[in-house]
Design a protein around this motif. Structure first.
Motif, PDB file in Angstrom:
ATOM      1  N   GLN A 200      20.443  39.167  30.720  1.00 32.37           N
ATOM      2  CA  GLN A 200      21.883  38.972  30.862  1.00 32.37           C
ATOM      3  C   GLN A 200      22.522  40.111  31.651  1.00 32.37           C
ATOM      4  N   ARG A 201      22.162  41.338  31.310  1.00 36.62           N
ATOM      5  CA  ARG A 201      22.805  42.494  31.942  1.00 36.62           C
ATOM      6  C   ARG A 201      22.347  42.694  33.387  1.00 36.62           C
ATOM      7  N   HIS A 202      21.047  42.585  33.627  1.00 39.82           N
ATOM      8  CA  HIS A 202      20.523  42.993  34.925  1.00 39.82           C
ATOM      9  C   HIS A 202      20.315  41.835  35.907  1.00 39.82           C
ATOM     10  N   VAL A 203      20.174  40.626  35.408  1.00 37.44           N
ATOM     11  CA  VAL A 203      19.993  39.485  36.302  1.00 37.44           C
ATOM     12  C   VAL A 203      21.295  38.695  36.426  1.00 37.44           C
ATOM     13  N   VAL A 204      21.866  38.289  35.293  1.00 35.58           N
ATOM     14  CA  VAL A 204      23.099  37.503  35.328  1.00 35.58           C
ATOM     15  C   VAL A 204      24.281  38.362  35.785  1.00 35.58           C
ATOM     16  N   ASP A 205      24.465  39.524  35.118  1.00 34.49           N
ATOM     17  CA  ASP A 205      25.593  40.398  35.467  1.00 34.49           C
ATOM     18  C   ASP A 205      25.303  41.230  36.716  1.00 34.49           C
ATOM     19  N   GLY A 206      24.021  41.384  37.064  1.00 33.15           N
ATOM     20  CA  GLY A 206      23.657  42.079  38.297  1.00 33.15           C
ATOM     21  C   GLY A 206      23.731  43.590  38.250  1.00 33.15           C
TER      22      GLY A 206
END
Length: 345
Positions: A200-206
């Motif tokens: 969620q943090r590093h892929v979705v939220d970038g």
């Protein structure tokens, strides 16, 4: 070998992409979620890939990790699987393709092979993960599965809903070791939560992950950007001071430890004297043999005439000329050096 005909063979997953899908589609699907080979890297347990490698790959950028050993591993996967089946008596089958968890669309699995309860019915018992490992890792596979492949197997069981899985390794090219891995609900819950929050943090939220201490990450960061000469980036003063202080402290500790280590090793050398082998109670304790690197500079200084006799010309790239005539190409292959001045913020 039995041919798998069930839609997925997994209680909690469905077939997302068939194995014969175009390569471009396969890469796109892989970028959309977290697969088994990503888990150990995210958790810092893969020396060849770290969290930043996974982050770059999921955002469609190269992570520079493909190697000859990885290519060989893919080529001999079928051999390892067949040898495992022959030695263990466990029937195997070829999976249909990429699996996705019923409830969590980011949980993906590309299982090497299925292990079957019954070859007649094709009932899938769990996944088989195949590894090709060097002779130097033989001890790691004697009593169990090393952390990274064990986590990969646990991930596949989490995606597919299986209670057991197997990991088989061809070690040194001539020894097969395999182990049964049983589902651990506490481990499964922790993995899904930990990896889910990372996704969620590093892929979705970038948000880019923080740096880690892997040498592979150092190499990755050195290749990520095209350098803009003399360009300046602004860093928060507090962050700069903290990082500089930590670095100087660690460098001082490294020097202290290096001095202590050298003291211990020098005492070993003193006790060994002119001998090559030191024993304690009849058992080898350490050796101090004259089998290290040759010292050409000392050789030339001590015996210049003999050194000249044994000197020959070798091909070398004229880097000065390359730098003058093709500076852009020269810059592409020049390493980036991190320099921290003693005085500063």
């Amino acid at each position: 070998m039995t041919t798998m005909t069930a839609p997925s063979g997994a209680p909690t997953a469905r077939l997302l992409l068939p194995a014969d899908a175009p390569e471009a589609e396969w890469h796109a699907t892989r970028r959309a979620g977290i697969g088994g080979s990503d888990v150990a890297a995210i958790l810092g347990l893969d020396k060849y890939r770290g969290p930043r490698h996974v982050y770059e790959a999921k955002h469609g950028r190269p992570d520079f990790v493909d190697s000859e050993s990885a290519e060989i591993g893919r080529e001999i996967e079928d051999f390892i699987a067949r040898l495992f089946s022959k030695k263990s008596g466990v029937d195997i089958a070829t999976p249909p393709g990429t699996l996705v968890h019923h409830e969590h669309a980011w949980m993906l699995a590309n299982v090497d092979r299925y292990c079957l309860w019954d070859s007649a019915t094709g009932a899938v018992a769990g996944p088989l993960e195949c590894k090709n490992r060097s002779e130097y890792q033989f001890a790691d596979w004697e009593d169990g599965v090393p952390d990274a492949p064990a986590l990969q197997c646990h991930w596949y069981m989490a995606v597919g809903g299986w209670d057991v899985g197997w990991v088989a390794a061809l070690v040194g090219g001539n020894k097969l070791r395999w182990h049964l891995v049983e589902r651990d609900e506490e481990m499964t819950g922790w993995l899904v939560d930990k990896i889910g929050r990372w996704y969620q943090r590093h892929v979705v939220d970038g948000v880019p992950p923080e740096a880690d201490g892997l040498e592979a990450t150092t190499e990755l960061l050195a290749r990520l950007w095209s350098v803009k000469p003399e360009a300046v980036t602004e860093v928060d003063v507090a962050t700069a001071k903290e990082l500089r202080a930590r670095r100087f402290d660690l460098k001082a500790r490294v020097k202290t430890i290096a001095d202590e280590l050298r003291t211990v090793e020098n005492e070993m050398r003193r006790l060994t004297g002119e001998a090559e082998i030191a024993k304690a109670d009849g058992q080898p304790a350490w050796t101090w043999k004259q089998n290290g690197a040759f010292a050409p500079k000392k050789f030339r200084e001590a015996l210049p005439e003999l050194a000249a006799e044994y000197t020959h010309l070798v091909e070398a790239i004229d880097t000065d000329r390359l730098k003058d005539e093709k500076p852009e190409i020269f810059a592409q292959f020049r390493a980036r050096v991190l320099n921290v001045p003693a005085k500063g913020v």
